[in-house]
Write a protein that holds these residues in place. Structure first.
Motif, PDB file in Angstrom:
ATOM      1  N   UNK A 160       0.817  -1.202   0.000  1.00  0.00           N
ATOM      2  CA  UNK A 160       0.000   0.000   0.000  1.00  0.00           C
ATOM      3  C   UNK A 160       0.854   1.256   0.000  1.00  0.00           C
ATOM      4  N   UNK A 161       0.269   2.348  -0.476  1.00  0.00           N
ATOM      5  CA  UNK A 161       0.960   3.642  -0.531  1.00  0.00           C
ATOM      6  C   UNK A 161       0.055   4.701   0.098  1.00  0.00           C
ATOM      7  N   UNK A 162       0.609   5.506   0.986  1.00  0.00           N
ATOM      8  CA  UNK A 162      -0.188   6.570   1.592  1.00  0.00           C
ATOM      9  C   UNK A 162      -0.550   7.612   0.538  1.00  0.00           C
ATOM     10  N   UNK A 163      -1.718   8.259   0.679  1.00  0.00           N
ATOM     11  CA  UNK A 163      -2.124   9.261  -0.312  1.00  0.00           C
ATOM     12  C   UNK A 163      -1.135  10.414  -0.400  1.00  0.00           C
ATOM     13  N   UNK A 164      -0.940  10.917  -1.630  1.00  0.00           N
ATOM     14  CA  UNK A 164       0.011  12.012  -1.830  1.00  0.00           C
ATOM     15  C   UNK A 164      -0.463  13.312  -1.185  1.00  0.00           C
ATOM     16  N   UNK A 165      -1.774  13.464  -1.030  1.00  0.00           N
ATOM     17  CA  UNK A 165      -2.307  14.679  -0.422  1.00  0.00           C
ATOM     18  C   UNK A 165      -2.495  14.587   1.074  1.00  0.00           C
ATOM     19  N   UNK A 166      -1.986  13.550   1.682  1.00  0.00           N
ATOM     20  CA  UNK A 166      -2.145  13.349   3.121  1.00  0.00           C
ATOM     21  C   UNK A 166      -1.402  14.423   3.913  1.00  0.00           C
ATOM     22  N   UNK A 195     -14.917   6.864  -2.242  1.00  0.00           N
ATOM     23  CA  UNK A 195     -13.873   7.237  -1.298  1.00  0.00           C
ATOM     24  C   UNK A 195     -14.084   8.673  -0.803  1.00  0.00           C
ATOM     25  N   UNK A 196     -14.478   9.557  -1.693  1.00  0.00           N
ATOM     26  CA  UNK A 196     -14.734  10.941  -1.285  1.00  0.00           C
ATOM     27  C   UNK A 196     -15.875  11.007  -0.276  1.00  0.00           C
ATOM     28  N   UNK A 197     -16.863  10.150  -0.434  1.00  0.00           N
ATOM     29  CA  UNK A 197     -18.011  10.155   0.473  1.00  0.00           C
ATOM     30  C   UNK A 197     -17.637   9.749   1.892  1.00  0.00           C
ATOM     31  N   UNK A 198     -16.565   8.962   2.053  1.00  0.00           N
ATOM     32  CA  UNK A 198     -16.168   8.535   3.398  1.00  0.00           C
ATOM     33  C   UNK A 198     -14.974   9.322   3.928  1.00  0.00           C
ATOM     34  N   UNK A 199     -14.606  10.402   3.240  1.00  0.00           N
ATOM     35  CA  UNK A 199     -13.567  11.275   3.755  1.00  0.00           C
ATOM     36  C   UNK A 199     -12.152  10.881   3.422  1.00  0.00           C
ATOM     37  N   UNK A 200     -11.952  10.027   2.421  1.00  0.00           N
ATOM     38  CA  UNK A 200     -10.597   9.666   2.010  1.00  0.00           C
ATOM     39  C   UNK A 200     -10.026  10.761   1.116  1.00  0.00           C
ATOM     40  N   UNK A 201      -8.723  11.001   1.258  1.00  0.00           N
ATOM     41  CA  UNK A 201      -8.068  11.988   0.392  1.00  0.00           C
ATOM     42  C   UNK A 201      -7.371  11.335  -0.802  1.00  0.00           C
ATOM     43  N   UNK A 202      -7.614  10.034  -1.039  1.00  0.00           N
ATOM     44  CA  UNK A 202      -7.055   9.381  -2.224  1.00  0.00           C
ATOM     45  C   UNK A 202      -7.612  10.046  -3.472  1.00  0.00           C
ATOM     46  N   UNK A 203      -6.726  10.383  -4.401  1.00  0.00           N
ATOM     47  CA  UNK A 203      -7.095  11.114  -5.602  1.00  0.00           C
ATOM     48  C   UNK A 203      -6.900  10.254  -6.843  1.00  0.00           C
ATOM     49  N   UNK A 204      -7.386  10.776  -7.968  1.00  0.00           N
ATOM     50  CA  UNK A 204      -7.151  10.108  -9.248  1.00  0.00           C
ATOM     51  C   UNK A 204      -5.662   9.994  -9.525  1.00  0.00           C
ATOM     52  N   UNK A 205      -4.895  10.981  -9.095  1.00  0.00           N
ATOM     53  CA  UNK A 205      -3.440  10.938  -9.289  1.00  0.00           C
ATOM     54  C   UNK A 205      -2.819   9.809  -8.477  1.00  0.00           C
ATOM     55  N   UNK A 206      -3.311   9.572  -7.253  1.00  0.00           N
ATOM     56  CA  UNK A 206      -2.791   8.465  -6.443  1.00  0.00           C
ATOM     57  C   UNK A 206      -2.978   7.137  -7.167  1.00  0.00           C
ATOM     58  N   UNK A 254      11.090   6.463  12.985  1.00  0.00           N
ATOM     59  CA  UNK A 254      11.144   5.590  11.804  1.00  0.00           C
ATOM     60  C   UNK A 254       9.722   5.222  11.369  1.00  0.00           C
ATOM     61  N   UNK A 255       9.430   5.369  10.098  1.00  0.00           N
ATOM     62  CA  UNK A 255       8.139   4.962   9.565  1.00  0.00           C
ATOM     63  C   UNK A 255       6.987   5.842  10.059  1.00  0.00           C
ATOM     64  N   UNK A 256       7.241   7.117  10.332  1.00  0.00           N
ATOM     65  CA  UNK A 256       6.171   8.028  10.730  1.00  0.00           C
ATOM     66  C   UNK A 256       5.206   8.268   9.561  1.00  0.00           C
ATOM     67  N   UNK A 257       3.994   8.698   9.894  1.00  0.00           N
ATOM     68  CA  UNK A 257       2.996   9.039   8.882  1.00  0.00           C
ATOM     69  C   UNK A 257       3.535  10.128   7.966  1.00  0.00           C
ATOM     70  N   UNK A 258       3.438   9.903   6.666  1.00  0.00           N
ATOM     71  CA  UNK A 258       3.921  10.865   5.680  1.00  0.00           C
ATOM     72  C   UNK A 258       3.178  10.626   4.369  1.00  0.00           C
ATOM     73  N   UNK A 259       3.106  11.623   3.495  1.00  0.00           N
ATOM     74  CA  UNK A 259       2.405  11.449   2.214  1.00  0.00           C
ATOM     75  C   UNK A 259       3.249  10.694   1.193  1.00  0.00           C
ATOM     76  N   UNK A 260       2.576   9.882   0.380  1.00  0.00           N
ATOM     77  CA  UNK A 260       3.209   9.245  -0.756  1.00  0.00           C
ATOM     78  C   UNK A 260       4.299   8.251  -0.437  1.00  0.00           C
ATOM     79  N   UNK A 261       4.184   7.519   0.673  1.00  0.00           N
ATOM     80  CA  UNK A 261       5.210   6.545   1.044  1.00  0.00           C
ATOM     81  C   UNK A 261       4.552   5.221   1.430  1.00  0.00           C
ATOM     82  N   UNK A 262       5.379   4.169   1.450  1.00  0.00           N
ATOM     83  CA  UNK A 262       4.902   2.852   1.856  1.00  0.00           C
ATOM     84  C   UNK A 262       5.254   2.603   3.319  1.00  0.00           C
TER      85      UNK A 262
END
Length: 522
Positions: free
Chosen positions: A92-98, A245-256, A388-396
């Motif tokens: 999995x990959x965290x959303x780029x807009x996170x 996904x938008x309806x449940x508050x996810x920031x995953x985008x078409x770009x992701x 190490x491994x903190x929450x960040x955008x666009x990372x695994x």
């Protein structure tokens, strides 16, 4: 499966066993018999190990949707018969807009020994904010393109057909629904799909179960079969997913979705006795497994008693886990729910594949227009800043999954892995040791009582000899427990092994898991 009742303390317990399966045309071992049977059928139709593995994984997303699926991600290892091993990261990959600030700590403990501080409103565990970009479809397609022989459409077809008919709902499925009922009630689509008895139909093959059709998932799978795997990331299915996904508050985008890519790597390899152990490098449980094996390398485990060997396993696992925490960070909680499958074909090619949604039912979010259960990948990140491994955008994130392939004399011999969160690598370590150090058969290795050394207190299967707990307690606190259907205490491994004589291979499934099975190609 063989069963024998045992009376303990006035209550009736059961001693379970599953005989290993042997075959010369290939074997599939998975956590659901129907999925394993589909994989074995693919082998009998001339498909190879990768064809069977991907078909099996896709069927698992339908028949056991709370563990894995196309809304998740994972790792796989492929070993060609000549001993060439390749590793695929489709995690999995965290959303780029996170924004990490959207996951404020709620206070609590300091994080030692996995006791991470809570995030306000559990935003990293449930709901749209816990979802990461899924990699399963991209991973399955990339693996099939590189090593498969059958078409993507033919491999997807069985899963689509079963989604039309419906997953089997028996007592074990109802247990899974009941365990997470409260959480599922928080999402209307999950409530409708899994908790509405009016959607169930009579099972065509047995009166003891019903089936739960998934028409929206069937439609999504048919689109994938017809339009190809990019349909999931850029087609109509992607559009439907993004709306939900938008309806449940996810920031995953078409770009992701559009930018998601798998990563092919060479495995990390280490000698252990006369084998070469191949694992996923980097952010997996593989490096920790190899570190624990290094700790055991100089011990003559085959000469030790059960108690001495278990104590050695416990020390090795604890040392590896302490290093993991210091250098890699978070290694998520034991409630992780995952699927692992192991495959060997008639030519000796092997696949070891682990796919996960993380928690049971992942984020507890079902996307209503596709019936896809979405992961909660944010749970695998450390919620504290600057770690190490903190929450960040666009990372695994760092994952516990640890598929393994072992080579002997340059040829693939063992494909092994497990489900069970941080229980995975301790279980894999012990089974590998039993196979290599003791010369166990797959059936014997899987049936031996195990320990779990993923936390400071070592869990010991109550079936183990009395001196096992005594030996381990010289170094660590110990708790006796039963190897139960729920909660899972010692992971759920799946295993195939070549070299059984006359071109035969053998496969074995976890005896306690009701649906797990090894199926030989007819």
């Amino acid at each position: 499966m063989n069963e024998q009742p045992v009376i303990r303390g006035g209550a009736q317990a059961w001693s379970l066993s599953k005989p290993q399966v042997a075959g010369a045309r290939g074997i599939v071992v998975a956590q659901h018999r129907e999925a394993a049977q589909i994989g074995a059928n693919i082998l009998s139709q001339g498909g190879n190990a990768m064809d069977a593995a991907i078909a099996t994984a896709l069927v698992l997303s339908v028949v056991e949707p709370w563990l894995s699926g196309i809304g998740g991600g994972g790792f796989l290892l492929h070993a060609a018969a000549d001993g060439t091993v390749d590793a695929l990261d489709f995690n999995l990959m965290s959303p780029q807009g996170l924004d990490p600030a959207d996951y404020p700590l709620a206070g609590g403990s300091d994080g030692d020994w996995f006791d991470w501080p809570a995030v306000r409103d559990n935003r990293n565990i449930t709901g749209g904010s816990s979802i990461c970009t899924p990699g399963a479809v991209a991973g399955f397609a990339a693996a099939l393109e590189r090593f498969g022989t059958m078409s993507w459409a033919d491999i997807v077809a069985p899963a689509a057909q079963i989604a039309v008919r419906g997953m089997t709902v028996d007592w074990f499925a109802d247990l899974a629904f009941a365990v997470d009922r409260t959480n599922l009630l928080g999402n209307s689509a999950a409530t409708m799909l899994f908790l509405n008895p009016d959607l169930r139909l009579p099972h065509p093959d047995t009166a003891s179960a019903t089936v739960l059709p998934m028409p929206n998932k069937a439609a999504a799978l048919r689109r994938l079969a017809q339009n190809g795997p990019r349909e999931f990331y850029e087609g109509e299915t992607a559009d439907l997913m993004l709306q939900d996904l938008a309806q449940v508050g996810s920031c995953i985008s078409a770009k992701d979705l559009r930018d998601y890519n798998v990563v092919w790597q060479k495995p990390q390899v280490q000698d252990y006795r006369d084998r070469q152990i191949c694992v996923i490098p980097g952010l997996s449980g593989g490096p920790s497994l190899l570190r624990a094996l290094s700790h055991l390398q100089d011990r003559q485990l085959g000469t030790l008693s059960d108690a001495e060997q278990s104590a050695a396993h416990a020390v090795a696992c604890r040392e590896a886990y302490e290093d993991r925490l210091k250098t890699l960070g978070h290694a998520a909680a034991t409630e992780d729910c995952t699927s692992h499958l192991s495959v060997i074909d008639a030519q000796g090619n092997m696949v070891s594949l682990t796919n996960t949604l993380l928690s049971r039912f992942g984020s507890k979010v079902v996307l209503p227009q596709t019936d896809i259960v979405m992961n909660n990948g944010m749970m695998w990140f450390d919620p504290r800043h600057g770690q190490p491994n903190s929450i960040a955008p666009g990372v695994k994130p760092l994952a516990n999954m640890s598929p393994v392939i072992a080579l002997r004399d340059g040829r693939p011999e063992i494909a092994l892995g497990a489900a069970g969160g941080r229980q995975i690598f301790p279980a894999v370590l012990q089974i590998l040791s039993h196979l290599i150090d003791r010369g166990d058969t797959p059936e014997t290795a899987m049936a031996r009582p195990r320990i779990d050394a993923s936390t400071a207190t070592i869990l010991v299967d109550r079936r183990a000899a009395a001196d096992v707990a005594t030996a381990i307690s010289e170094h660590h606190p110990v708790q006796l427990t039963d190897d139960t259907v729920y909660p899972v205490q010692f992971a759920i491994p799946s295993l195939v092994q070549a070299g059984q004589g006359d071109g035969m291979a053998a496969g074995a499934a976890h005896p306690v898991s009701p649906w797990a099975a090894a199926v030989a190609a007819p």
